[in-house]
Design a protein around this motif. Sequence first.
Motif, short mmCIF file in Angstrom:
data_model
loop_
_atom_site.label_atom_id
_atom_site.label_comp_id
_atom_site.label_asym_id
_atom_site.label_seq_id
_atom_site.Cartn_x
_atom_site.Cartn_y
_atom_site.Cartn_z
N ALA A 50 30.24 45.75 51.00
CA ALA A 50 30.30 47.08 50.40
C ALA A 50 29.18 47.97 50.94
N ASP B 98 18.24 44.90 52.44
CA ASP B 98 19.01 43.72 52.06
C ASP B 98 18.12 42.49 51.86
N ALA B 99 18.34 41.83 50.74
CA ALA B 99 17.57 40.62 50.41
C ALA B 99 18.12 39.39 51.12
N ASP C 165 21.10 37.50 50.79
CA ASP C 165 21.98 36.43 50.28
C ASP C 165 23.29 36.99 49.75
N PRO C 166 24.06 37.60 50.67
CA PRO C 166 25.35 38.16 50.23
C PRO C 166 26.33 37.07 49.80
N ARG C 167 27.10 37.37 48.80
CA ARG C 167 28.16 36.46 48.36
C ARG C 167 29.13 36.23 49.52
N THR D 244 38.08 34.03 55.27
CA THR D 244 38.97 34.82 54.41
C THR D 244 40.27 35.11 55.16
N ASN E 166 42.60 37.19 53.50
CA ASN E 166 43.24 38.38 52.89
C ASN E 166 42.49 39.66 53.23
N VAL F 219 14.55 45.07 47.56
CA VAL F 219 13.96 46.20 46.85
C VAL F 219 13.47 45.66 45.52
N CYS G 291 41.30 35.25 45.98
CA CYS G 291 40.97 35.17 47.41
C CYS G 291 41.82 34.12 48.13
N ASP H 9 30.90 44.41 44.15
CA ASP H 9 31.00 43.47 43.02
C ASP H 9 30.11 43.84 41.84
N ILE I 5 36.58 42.06 48.94
CA ILE I 5 36.03 42.81 50.06
C ILE I 5 36.72 44.16 50.19
C1 LIG Z 1 33.47 31.28 48.20
C2 LIG Z 1 33.92 32.72 48.16
C3 LIG Z 1 35.07 33.09 48.83
C4 LIG Z 1 35.49 34.41 48.79
N1 LIG Z 1 36.62 34.74 49.48
C5 LIG Z 1 37.01 36.02 49.52
C6 LIG Z 1 38.19 36.40 50.22
O1 LIG Z 1 38.86 35.58 50.85
N2 LIG Z 1 38.55 37.71 50.19
C7 LIG Z 1 37.83 38.65 49.52
O2 LIG Z 1 38.22 39.84 49.52
N3 LIG Z 1 36.72 38.33 48.83
C8 LIG Z 1 36.30 37.04 48.82
N4 LIG Z 1 35.18 36.71 48.10
C9 LIG Z 1 34.49 37.75 47.35
C10 LIG Z 1 33.57 38.57 48.27
O3 LIG Z 1 32.62 37.71 48.85
C11 LIG Z 1 32.87 39.65 47.48
O4 LIG Z 1 33.84 40.46 46.81
C12 LIG Z 1 32.04 40.55 48.39
O5 LIG Z 1 31.08 39.78 49.10
C13 LIG Z 1 31.32 41.61 47.59
O6 LIG Z 1 30.56 42.40 48.45
P1 LIG Z 1 29.26 43.16 47.94
O7 LIG Z 1 28.76 43.89 49.12
O8 LIG Z 1 29.55 43.89 46.69
O9 LIG Z 1 28.23 42.00 47.50
P2 LIG Z 1 27.55 40.81 48.30
O10 LIG Z 1 28.40 40.34 49.42
O11 LIG Z 1 27.18 39.79 47.29
O12 LIG Z 1 26.23 41.45 48.90
C14 LIG Z 1 25.22 41.92 48.05
C15 LIG Z 1 23.93 41.99 48.81
O13 LIG Z 1 22.94 42.67 48.03
C16 LIG Z 1 21.70 42.05 48.26
N5 LIG Z 1 20.77 42.37 47.17
C17 LIG Z 1 20.86 42.05 45.86
N6 LIG Z 1 19.81 42.54 45.19
C18 LIG Z 1 19.03 43.18 46.11
C19 LIG Z 1 17.79 43.88 46.04
N7 LIG Z 1 17.12 44.05 44.89
N8 LIG Z 1 17.28 44.38 47.20
C20 LIG Z 1 17.93 44.25 48.37
N9 LIG Z 1 19.10 43.59 48.48
C21 LIG Z 1 19.64 43.06 47.38
C22 LIG Z 1 22.03 40.56 48.32
O14 LIG Z 1 21.00 39.84 48.96
C23 LIG Z 1 23.31 40.61 49.13
O15 LIG Z 1 23.03 40.50 50.51
C24 LIG Z 1 34.74 35.39 48.09
C25 LIG Z 1 33.57 35.01 47.43
C26 LIG Z 1 33.16 33.69 47.46
C27 LIG Z 1 31.89 33.31 46.75
#
Ligand SMILES: Cc1cc2nc3c(=O)[nH]c(=O)nc-3n(C[C@H](O)[C@H](O)[C@H](O)COP(=O)(O)OP(=O)(O)OC[C@H]3O[C@@H](n4cnc5c(N)ncnc54)[C@H](O)[C@@H]3O)c2cc1C
Length: 311
Positions: free
Chosen positions: A20, A39-40, A42-44, A51, A53, A86, A141, A273, A281
């Motif tokens: 995102a 960015d810290a 550890d993205p989900r 993936t 989809n 942050v 997913c 998320d 995603i």
């Molecule tokens: C095992 C698994 C399988 C999945 N499969 C699918 C799939 O097939 N299709 C699909 O659409 N989705 C899938 N997902 C879901 C998908 O991973 C998430 O919907 C997506 O990663 C969300 O993106 P995001 O950017 O919101 O958050 P994230 O990917 O979690 O990224 C958030 C980021 O913010 C950073 N952060 C947090 N706090 C701070 C701070 N204070 N300062 C700086 N940085 C910070 C974290 O370190 C991280 O890097 C899956 C998830 C898992 C766990």
Amino acid sequence: MVHEQSQHPLDVAIIGGGPAGLAAAVYLARFLRSVAVFDAGDPRARLIPRTHNCPGFPDGIGGEELLRRLRLQALSFGACMVETPVKTLGRTDDHFTLSTNAGTVSARYVILATGIVDRPPPIADAWAGVEAGLVRLCPVCDAYEARGRRIGVIGREITALKEAEFLRHFSSNVVMLFSHPDDASTATRSQASGAGIGLCDRTGEVVRLHDGFEVGKTDGTPPFRIDLLYAAMGCDVRSGLAAIVGANCDDHGYVLVGQHQETSVPRLYAIGDVVQALNQIAVGFGHAALAATDIHNALRHGDFPRPPAVR
Ligand SMILES: Cc1cc2nc3c(=O)[nH]c(=O)nc-3n(C[C@H](O)[C@H](O)[C@H](O)COP(=O)(O)OP(=O)(O)OC[C@H]3O[C@@H](n4cnc5c(N)ncnc54)[C@H](O)[C@@H]3O)c2cc1C
């Protein structure tokens, strides 16, 4: 770079470099805005083995590779990447202050894209199981890839039931795993049985094998095998920074937003998320496009004042 930014506020600081946050950076950089992603690390998304989809990747794509491509795309249009968490967020009438290990940075707008953290199931090496694609966290997913498999669902009663019902569409062999008969009410039992879902209420140790799991029993009956374990353990929402600046969140901690992803705090947006929606995603990409375009238009029109639309 961070020092320079501290003297000239960024147009936009994005907190979180998952799909995102990175997609928002692509949009904003292409709108010729000064934008940095903090960015810290550890993205989900990094947990996704592959993936299938995510639109545009008919052969699927691994989470790490998707992130690498998104980072590259954002950098190619001039976004900055700052690999640091942050720690805290402050706000005045016209800008935010981000405090990081690399210094203090100010920005006129902030997008929170900090995501959630999944709670792992109570088995040994749960994250290695996720990496191997045997422990699953998201049926939306990957239920398609679980078609016809023997599936166990572990988690709290109602969440586990909902997940098991969703999965039952893809397999006739779904069993909910509880450790004690008190873990499932009569209503849950009858709903599960009506849906053709099994229920094991004396589950012992669940041991991961190379191609599935052995589910132990505490009542002396023999263990049984499943192919996949879906965890319905819930998650923790990383919305601490939103709370610090007073943005409204729901009871689970999800940041409340209006139709352009704006929060209840002026010039603060939330996407992906960390917002209550389908945690996907593609949804994060959609949020990113909406927020980035709204911010760009606001800056273009000299920060037109819009009363916060959220509750
Ligand atoms: C095992 C698994 C399988 C999945 N499969 C699918 C799939 O097939 N299709 C699909 O659409 N989705 C899938 N997902 C879901 C998908 O991973 C998430 O919907 C997506 O990663 C969300 O993106 P995001 O950017 O919101 O958050 P994230 O990917 O979690 O990224 C958030 C980021 O913010 C950073 N952060 C947090 N706090 C701070 C701070 N204070 N300062 C700086 N940085 C910070 C974290 O370190 C991280 O890097 C899956 C998830 C898992 C766990």
